[in-house]
Motif scaffolding. Structure first.
Motif, PDB file in Angstrom:
ATOM      1  N   ASN A  45       3.964   1.525  -1.074  1.00  0.00           N
ATOM      2  CA  ASN A  45       4.655   1.616  -2.353  1.00  0.00           C
ATOM      3  C   ASN A  45       3.771   2.282  -3.406  1.00  0.00           C
ATOM      4  N   GLN A  46       2.496   1.970  -3.387  1.00  0.00           N
ATOM      5  CA  GLN A  46       1.561   2.596  -4.332  1.00  0.00           C
ATOM      6  C   GLN A  46       1.393   4.078  -4.032  1.00  0.00           C
ATOM      7  N   ARG A  69       0.831  -1.207   0.000  1.00  0.00           N
ATOM      8  CA  ARG A  69       0.000   0.000   0.000  1.00  0.00           C
ATOM      9  C   ARG A  69       0.867   1.259   0.000  1.00  0.00           C
TER      10      ARG A  69
END
Length: 220
Positions: free
Chosen positions: A210-211, A208
């Motif tokens: 990283n997004q 999450r």
């Protein structure tokens, strides 16, 4: 050698201000991670005093002060996740549960900082949230419109689609994320505990975050 914020080569020297003459007490759950009187605890308290100083400046609501605080928080998180990796390597399998609990707390702080910097309103999970106005999207009262500065007007406009982290912020956030991955790899591959429930939870949080960080904007 003890690494203090001022000595940290990743720290922007322009953001440094002399620490106050006291050392603020760390959160109870954080203090339990360090031996009383240890160099690591002294370093942690130096960081706390430094972040407290930046937080006082950021309360005035200036974007640059808020971003200095955010960047310092990211670099503090990077130091802590590297230290966690060292501690878990020394402690072995007996330290996995406690280490993963710490990792989840660090991940929560990282997610908060990235959300703050990308215009969201996250729940506060650490002691240095950014000023609300830095990432607020609430419209001001009608009678206050004439008093808005150009900077505040800019903050009221919807953000464009895509990553709004500055390159140095994105780089610092990715360093923390890479440190998290080292810890996770140690538990998964080094200790053979790939199905540990806390590790699976950390993996979901890592994905999450990283997004939220978004694609690389280029090398610094």
């Amino acid at each position: 050698m003890k690494v203090t914020p001022k000595q940290n080569v990743l720290l922007n020297a322009s953001a440094w201000n002399p620490p106050p003459a006291y050392r603020a007490a760390p959160a109870v759950e954080q203090a339990a991670e360090f031996q009383p009187g240890s160099e690591v605890l002294a370093e942690y308290l130096d960081w706390v005093a430094y972040l407290d100083d930046l937080a006082r400046q950021a309360r005035e609501g200036q974007d640059d002060a808020g971003r200095r605080l955010a960047l310092a928080k990211l670099r503090f998180l990077h130091r802590r996740v590297l230290l966690l990796h060292e501690q878990m390597m020394q402690g072995g399998r007996s330290q996995v549960k406690a280490g993963l609990e710490v990792l989840l707390r660090l991940a929560g702080e990282l997610e908060q900082v990235v959300q703050e910097l990308t215009g969201r309103q996250p729940p506060v999970v650490d002691e240095w949230p950014l000023p609300y106005r830095l990432y607020s999207r609430q419209a001001p009262p009608t009678e206050g419109l004439r008093l808005m500065t150009a900077g505040r007007e800019r903050r009221q406009r919807p953000r464009g689609v895509g990553n709004v982290l500055h390159p140095d912020e994105q780089h610092a956030a990715r360093l923390v994320l890479h440190g998290m991955r080292f810890v996770m790899a140690l538990v998964r591959d080094g200790f053979g505990m790939a199905q540990h429930p806390l590790l699976l939870q950390a993996a979901g949080q890592e994905l999450r975050i990283n997004q939220l960080i978004g694609p690389e904007q280029g090398n610094l």
